[in-house]
Design a protein around this motif. Structure first.
Motif, PDB file in Angstrom:
ATOM      1  N   LYS A 128      21.195  42.160  15.116  1.00  0.00           N
ATOM      2  CA  LYS A 128      22.011  43.299  14.716  1.00  0.00           C
ATOM      3  C   LYS A 128      23.185  43.516  15.664  1.00  0.00           C
ATOM      4  O   LYS A 128      24.317  43.705  15.219  1.00  0.00           O
ATOM      5  N   SER A 163      21.573  31.022  14.236  1.00  0.00           N
ATOM      6  CA  SER A 163      20.119  30.877  14.055  1.00  0.00           C
ATOM      7  C   SER A 163      19.521  30.560  15.416  1.00  0.00           C
ATOM      8  O   SER A 163      20.122  30.868  16.438  1.00  0.00           O
ATOM      9  N   SER A 193      11.403  35.720  17.793  1.00  0.00           N
ATOM     10  CA  SER A 193      11.111  35.832  16.364  1.00  0.00           C
ATOM     11  C   SER A 193      12.351  35.412  15.589  1.00  0.00           C
ATOM     12  O   SER A 193      13.436  35.228  16.156  1.00  0.00           O
ATOM     13  N   ASN A 194      12.195  35.268  14.299  1.00  0.00           N
ATOM     14  CA  ASN A 194      13.293  34.903  13.416  1.00  0.00           C
ATOM     15  C   ASN A 194      13.993  36.110  12.818  1.00  0.00           C
ATOM     16  O   ASN A 194      14.705  35.988  11.822  1.00  0.00           O
ATOM     17  N   THR A 195      13.824  37.270  13.415  1.00  0.00           N
ATOM     18  CA  THR A 195      14.456  38.482  12.919  1.00  0.00           C
ATOM     19  C   THR A 195      15.969  38.391  13.098  1.00  0.00           C
ATOM     20  O   THR A 195      16.443  37.986  14.162  1.00  0.00           O
ATOM     21  N   PRO A 196      16.757  38.739  12.083  1.00  0.00           N
ATOM     22  CA  PRO A 196      18.227  38.678  12.225  1.00  0.00           C
ATOM     23  C   PRO A 196      18.727  39.568  13.352  1.00  0.00           C
ATOM     24  O   PRO A 196      18.148  40.613  13.667  1.00  0.00           O
ATOM     25  N   ASP A 216      17.834  42.928  17.872  1.00  0.00           N
ATOM     26  CA  ASP A 216      17.582  42.467  16.505  1.00  0.00           C
ATOM     27  C   ASP A 216      17.328  43.649  15.588  1.00  0.00           C
ATOM     28  O   ASP A 216      17.342  44.819  16.006  1.00  0.00           O
ATOM     29  N   ARG A 217      17.075  43.341  14.328  1.00  0.00           N
ATOM     30  CA  ARG A 217      16.923  44.389  13.326  1.00  0.00           C
ATOM     31  C   ARG A 217      15.559  45.065  13.377  1.00  0.00           C
ATOM     32  O   ARG A 217      15.332  46.037  12.659  1.00  0.00           O
ATOM     33  N   LYS A 218      14.668  44.564  14.200  1.00  0.00           N
ATOM     34  CA  LYS A 218      13.409  45.265  14.458  1.00  0.00           C
ATOM     35  C   LYS A 218      13.504  46.131  15.704  1.00  0.00           C
ATOM     36  O   LYS A 218      12.488  46.588  16.229  1.00  0.00           O
ATOM     37  N   ASN A 219      14.766  46.327  16.193  1.00  0.00           N
ATOM     38  CA  ASN A 219      15.054  47.194  17.334  1.00  0.00           C
ATOM     39  C   ASN A 219      14.324  46.720  18.586  1.00  0.00           C
ATOM     40  O   ASN A 219      13.679  47.496  19.297  1.00  0.00           O
ATOM     41  N   THR A 220      14.446  45.425  18.839  1.00  0.00           N
ATOM     42  CA  THR A 220      13.902  44.823  20.051  1.00  0.00           C
ATOM     43  C   THR A 220      15.061  44.309  20.891  1.00  0.00           C
ATOM     44  O   THR A 220      15.943  43.601  20.380  1.00  0.00           O
ATOM     45  N   PRO A 253      10.735  46.320  23.239  1.00  0.00           N
ATOM     46  CA  PRO A 253      10.930  47.073  21.986  1.00  0.00           C
ATOM     47  C   PRO A 253      11.440  48.484  22.275  1.00  0.00           C
ATOM     48  O   PRO A 253      11.089  49.107  23.283  1.00  0.00           O
TER      49      PRO A 253
END
Length: 628
Positions: free
Chosen positions: A86, A74, A81-84, A101-105, A121
């Motif tokens: 990847k 965590s 951000s708190n995005t998991p 992360d899972r938002k592809n950043t 991003p």
């Protein structure tokens, strides 16, 4: 004169002592309690250390150069951000962590300052990645079939990128332009840089693998099946140690070995385990790793997936000269849960980390991390305390403070030579870090499965005591009971465990001292011997002389002293006091098990253990000794 001087000095001191007593007697401040000068502001709790992890592990990364291990749980290191997370990887040789992360950043973090350097991003969904060791470049495979290159040091994308190689216009003339499968499946499934030639990159799509030359910006080979063959999807690829071939895993659970000279047909194809032929038995292979052992005679392929009924990794052994044509032996690295991902603990970051790695770390689907060496038995690696608390997860814990010195040293001074630690050597202590607390404190943790672990809490990072671990499941004989309370006798080291069904286990921890043995030989003088026959004869006589004593030979056999690399002549080790770690002998559990079944006991109340031969409160009594 000397006597008179002493007498006068004594009289002077007596006079001064009398004056001081009279002064103290007149001091009214001594009539008040000292506690009145202590206010609430003078007493406070100071945070010293945090044990365990705030959440389960979701991604791991290892840097063999700096000796750092990153475990994503965590926001220990604050992220934007708190995005998991990847994907996660180190830039080899420097404390720079790359996170996707899972938002592809893409997020780059400086581990020295614990600050985020870049947040960039990506314009498309990232489906795979590959880091080029020794450079600043990170290769990103995208869902639209392109491969982009990101500079992790500057935080910018390069102008150079590969096009969607599945499109017919981007394929070489040797490829079949009529194949419709090239037009539909354009997701980049996997990327792999050549172990010795950094200009060659394998770009894997679901139905084909392309060998791309970064310098010439052209496709060198296309590895695909002939038209009309059964449709299967590619999941992962890995180069062989020689770099002339690569192994590919597919969604039907099969492995296929491809050669650079035969792109239209794989050399071999096999399943990991025999199946009944049903499609339900097909489990995709989703992770591959290939490494060479120390002798450079054999290579080993690690496979995750491929079999539904097995939890762990498959290890296929190949002859290095045959370069993976046929597996000579297959073994297994067992895990308690399904494998989510794994990484090799490489000694060298180059050559894809495949040259003599130290071991492997397995990330399970339950969020736990386990480590194994690459010896013949795949021994477990002792991980740092926060990770060990996930194997299995901790239910509750109890702090045992200020043990007597003798009891504390008895429980914590054993050095187990069979325990192998995870090779982490990087990092540095913070400004307020306290390495050791001057106390004799223990911490006990109760884990899922009724497992009890012990920790030396005089270290702020917790020193594990694996030889004290108690697994009560075997002694419960499949009885569904849960630990309700524990207690340690600080003077006798008796450890009692109470269960919710009325069972009480009592464990006695003590050190058993080995008998002193006279050393039979000392092979130090072997190195100083000359090659002459006379000196060899004298040496043999000196070696045989102590062995003529039958009593000593029997004594050695009774103690089961086995030859080893450090003790080739079966010398028994000297044992001294059991209070020093270097001289401490093996620790034994003496376990007494008793079951108390009383219909009159109150809920949550467990009477003291009574070992009696006549009485209706004890139903059975067992005792055994287990050598650790």
């Amino acid at each position: 004169m000397a006597i008179f001087e002493k007498l006068s000095g004594l009289a002077q001191r007596a006079k001064e002592h009398g004056i001081s007593k009279s002064v103290i007697a007149k001091d009214k401040r001594l009539e008040q309690s000292l506690s009145t000068n202590i206010t609430q502001d003078n007493v406070a709790l100071a945070h010293m250390s945090t044990y365990g992890m705030p959440n389960l592990a979701s991604a791991i990364a290892f840097d063999p150069w700096t000796g750092l291990l990153a475990v994503c749980v965590s926001a220990k290191i604050p992220l934007p951000s708190n995005t998991p997370v990847k994907y996660m990887h180190f830039k080899m040789g420097c404390p720079l962590l790359i996170v996707i992360d899972r938002k592809n950043t893409i997020i780059t973090i400086d581990l020295k300052t614990k600050r985020v350097h870049h947040v960039v991003p990506v314009e498309a969904i990232v489906t795979s990645y590959e880091y080029c060791v020794g450079t600043d470049w990170l290769c990103l495979g995208l869902v639209d079939g392109r491969v982009q290159f990101f500079d992790v040091e500057l935080g910018i994308f390069a102008d150079y990128q590969t096009p969607n190689l599945m499109l017919p216009e981007n394929q070489p003339a040797a490829a079949d332009p009529t194949t419709e499968k090239f037009k539909s499946q354009s997701i980049v499934v996997c990327l792999q840089i050549h172990p010795t030639d950094l200009h060659l990159l394998l770009v894997g799509y679901e139905t084909a693998v392309f060998l791309w030359d970064l310098r010439e910006r052209a496709v060198k080979r296309v590895f695909s099946f002939e038209p009309g063959e059964i449709e299967i999807r590619l999941t992962c690829v890995i180069w062989s140690p020689s770099g002339h071939r690569f192994m590919a895993g597919y969604d039907d659970g099969s492995l296929r070995l491809w050669d650079m000279r035969s792109p239209r047909q794989p050399l071999t194809s096999r399943k990991l385990l025999p199946t009944s032929g049903s499609t339900d038995d097909n489990v995709p292979i989703y992770r591959l790793a290939w490494y060479v052992d120390t002798s450079l005679d054999s290579s080993y392929l690690l496979v995750a997936g491929g079999s539904r009924d097995f939890l762990g990794l498959h290890s296929l052994e190949f002859d290095l000269e045959q370069d993976g044509q046929e597996a000579q032996k297959q073994s297994f690295i067992c895990s308690s849960n399904e494998v989510d991902d794994f990484i090799m603990l490489s000694r060298d970051a180059y050559f894809l980390g495949m040259r003599d790695p130290y071991g492997v770390l397995i990330l399970s689907c339950d969020g736990s991390v386990r480590g194994f060496t690459f010896d013949h038995s795949y021994s477990s690696l002792l991980l740092p305390a926060p990770l060990e608390m996930l194997i299995p997860p901790v239910l509750f814990a109890r702090h045992i403070p200020m043990l007597p010195e003798e009891s504390f040293r008895t429980l914590t001074s054993v050095v187990d030579p069979h325990v192998k630690y995870l090779p982490l050597t990087g990092g540095s202590a913070g400004r307020d870090h306290v390495y050791r607390i001057p106390s004799n404190d223990l911490l006990t943790t109760i884990h899922v499965g009724e497992i009890i672990k012990f920790w030396d809490a005089s270290f702020t990072a917790l020193k594990p005591l694996p030889y004290l671990t108690i697994d009560t499941k075997a002694a419960l004989a499949n009885t569904k009971a849960h630990i309700q309370c524990i207690n340690l006798n600080q003077w006798t080291n008796d450890f009692s465990v109470g269960f919710d069904n009325g069972t009480i286990f009592v464990y006695q921890f003590h050190l058993v001292e080995n008998q002193q043995h006279e050393p039979a030989h000392n092979d130090a003088f072997l190195a100083s011997c000359d090659d002459t026959l006379k000196e060899l004869g004298d040496l043999l006589q000196e070696m045989e002389a102590p062995l003529e004593d039958d009593s000593q030979t029997d004594e050695l056999q009774q103690n089961n002293v086995a030859p080893s690399a450090d003790n080739p002549l079966n010398e028994p080790e000297q044992s001294g006091t059991a209070n020093t770690p270097e001289e401490a002998s093996d620790l034994l559990h003496t376990i007494h098990i008793s079951h108390i079944d009383s219909p009159h006991r109150a809920p949550g109340y467990y009477p003291k253990l009574k070992i009696q031969t006549d009485g209706d409160s004890i139903t059975h009594l067992t005792s055994y000794r287990a050598h650790l």
